[in-house]
Design a protein around this motif. Structure first.
Motif, PDB file in Angstrom:
ATOM      1  N   LEU A  85       0.847  -1.187   0.000  1.00  0.00           N
ATOM      2  CA  LEU A  85       0.000   0.000   0.000  1.00  0.00           C
ATOM      3  C   LEU A  85       0.889   1.245   0.000  1.00  0.00           C
ATOM      4  N   ILE A  86       0.644   2.140  -0.953  1.00  0.00           N
ATOM      5  CA  ILE A  86       1.398   3.390  -1.059  1.00  0.00           C
ATOM      6  C   ILE A  86       0.462   4.525  -0.669  1.00  0.00           C
ATOM      7  N   VAL A  87       0.865   5.308   0.331  1.00  0.00           N
ATOM      8  CA  VAL A  87       0.044   6.409   0.824  1.00  0.00           C
ATOM      9  C   VAL A  87       0.807   7.713   0.613  1.00  0.00           C
ATOM     10  N   ASP A  88       0.333   8.528  -0.318  1.00  0.00           N
ATOM     11  CA  ASP A  88       0.977   9.811  -0.602  1.00  0.00           C
ATOM     12  C   ASP A  88      -0.016  10.686  -1.357  1.00  0.00           C
ATOM     13  N   THR A 134      -8.551   6.888   3.396  1.00  0.00           N
ATOM     14  CA  THR A 134      -8.529   5.865   2.340  1.00  0.00           C
ATOM     15  C   THR A 134      -7.551   4.752   2.694  1.00  0.00           C
ATOM     16  N   ALA A 135      -6.408   5.127   3.274  1.00  0.00           N
ATOM     17  CA  ALA A 135      -5.399   4.135   3.654  1.00  0.00           C
ATOM     18  C   ALA A 135      -5.939   3.173   4.695  1.00  0.00           C
ATOM     19  N   ARG A 136      -6.645   3.681   5.691  1.00  0.00           N
ATOM     20  CA  ARG A 136      -7.203   2.813   6.734  1.00  0.00           C
ATOM     21  C   ARG A 136      -8.198   1.825   6.139  1.00  0.00           C
ATOM     22  N   GLN A 137      -9.024   2.296   5.201  1.00  0.00           N
ATOM     23  CA  GLN A 137     -10.019   1.421   4.583  1.00  0.00           C
ATOM     24  C   GLN A 137      -9.339   0.311   3.776  1.00  0.00           C
TER      25      GLN A 137
END
Length: 460
Positions: free
Chosen positions: A7-10, A38-41
């Motif tokens: 997962l890439i969060v940026d 969105t990352a948590r979901q």
């Protein structure tokens, strides 16, 4: 083979695209999120093998996501992308539970190393092996030692620098080895160095290496400890003994993840996890100005304290049995057992030298006891040393006191004493026509003690 997912969060599309392309070339499927929610979901729905998150996000901070992952999906390694040179933020993310960090602009070779290390933590073999409270090198059933084993398993999943504190002889290097063996670097080298044992004038060369001809005596190039530990772990024992000049150079190597060999003009990247230890009060040395504060905060991201042996007497019997078995195996002698009174005597002893002192006590008792059982008297705890014979006429002819004279000038005491012992044993064997049982009796020691000494001195 299960497809690995990251997962890439940026919130920057260009960064997300760069990371997606890089991971795709490594055969890793990617999910992307522009913000925390969105990352948590995605984390809840897909359980990825790895998470890469930027520090600054529209609805919060990357460290907030690290905390959330620690609570909800702790098996997912998370690495934080920080601004260039912002070591304070990087250290904060490691303390929060991040696996590692990478600075902007992202260097792709460094990113690939990080991703490969993180994915090793998701391997079923690692999860199975670390799920049980296996003692490994840390033997014992006490609450303190069980807590220490749990801490080493948790810290093995991180790349954060760990500072191991504790009294001399408690087993700080064993703790460091356990962290290394249970982590993703377990297949890489574990290099331990005693910082107090290296002469100050050779320290830079020992740590960073040197080029051939860079100074007088440099007849060939040397890679140094950092490059020897590349891909693994470097354990700095007695780190408090580093001189201030070396502390500055070590700090730079840790921050830049690169070393410059003596005589070279270029820096060489290194991928090393740093574990350090000392029995001294490092924070007090910082206050006194004897240890750099910036280096202290860099190596002491997480502190682990090893309990003294006197605080866990319930572990002494198990440790003693293990040590005796190891001694018997090493010197090919029949194993010895501890009598109940010997066990109680050990449990009531203070052990200022901790586990190392226990090893010395048992090794001495093992060699000197006449039977297969070691009694409390064989331990010689608090007993005065026996007086030498008063009558010179009763001296054993095998005794070498008159045959060996003290050498002039400097000497190696250990080698000198071994030579005396070797001569005494040789004379006793010659006098008894190489009958070991008779030679042991002539020397006034047990047959077990003679076998032990023959093995130790290489005289078999």
């Amino acid at each position: 083979m299960t497809t690995r997912t990251a997962l890439i969060v940026d919130d920057e599309p260009d960064i997300r695209e760069l990371l997606e392309i890089t991971l795709a070339r490594m055969g890793i499927r990617t999910l992307t999120a522009p913000d925390l929610s969105t990352a948590r979901q995605l984390l809840s729905e897909h359980h990825p093998h790895l998470c890469l998150t930027d520090m600054n996000l529209p609805d919060g901070c990357g460290i907030d996501l690290v905390h959330w992952i620690q609570q909800h999906t702790p098996a997912t390694p998370v690495a934080v992308i920080t601004a260039y040179g912002n070591m304070e933020t990087a250290v904060e993310s490691l303390k929060a539970g991040a696996f590692d960090f990478v600075s902007k602009p992202v260097e792709l070779p460094r990113l690939r190393e990080l991703v490969n290390s993180a994915l090793k933590l998701s391997e079923p073999e690692v999860q199975t092996r670390t799920s049980r409270d296996e003692p490994g090198l840390l033997l014992g059933k006490s609450q303190d030692i069980c807590r220490l084993r749990a801490q080493t398993r948790k810290l093995a999943r991180s790349q954060a620098p760990v500072f191991i504190s504790g009294e001399s002889g408690t087993g700080k290097e064993l703790v460091a080895r356990m962290i290394h063996m249970q982590g993703p670097r377990r297949e890489g080298p574990f290099v331990a160095v005693n910082c107090g044992a290296i002469p100050s004038e050779l320290m830079e060369s020992e740590f960073f290496g040197h080029k051939k001809g860079s100074f007088t005596g440099a007849h060939e190039s040397k890679e140094g400890l950092f490059r020897s530990a590349n891909g693994g772990t470097l354990f700095l024992d007695e780190v408090a003994d580093l001189p201030l000049t070396m502390q500055v150079k070590l700090l730079r190597a840790l921050q830049e993840k690169a070393v410059r060999p003596v005589g070279d003009t270029r820096e060489i990247p290194v991928d090393v996890r740093i574990l350090s230890a000392t029995h001294k009060n490092l924070s007090a040395l910082v206050q006194e100005g004897a240890f750099r504060q910036d280096l202290y905060y860099r190596i002491n991201v997480i502190e682990l304290t090893v309990p003294p042996l006197r605080n866990r007497p319930e572990d002494i019997e198990l440790l003693a049995q293990h040590i005796l078995q190891r001694i018997a195996t090493e010197y090919e002698c029949p194993p010895a057992r501890l009598s109940p009174d010997a066990i109680e005597r050990l449990k009531s002893y203070h052990f200022p030298g901790n586990v190392r002192e226990l090893e010395n006590i048992l090794e001495r008792a093992f060699t000197l006891c006449d039977e297969e059982e070691i009694t409390a008297a064989d331990l010689h705890l608090g007993s005065p040393a026996p007086e030498p014979p008063a009558d010179e006429n009763n001296r054993d002819p095998a005794a070498p006191a008159s045959a060996v004279s003290l050498p002039d000038g400097a000497m190696d005491l250990e080698s000198y004493l071994e030579s005396i012992e070797r001569q005494a044993i040789e004379k006793a064997l010659e006098a008894t026509r190489w009958n070991k049982t008779a030679a042991a009796k002539r020397l006034g020691i047990s047959f077990r003690a003679l076998r032990y000494r023959l093995k130790k001195l290489g005289m078999e």
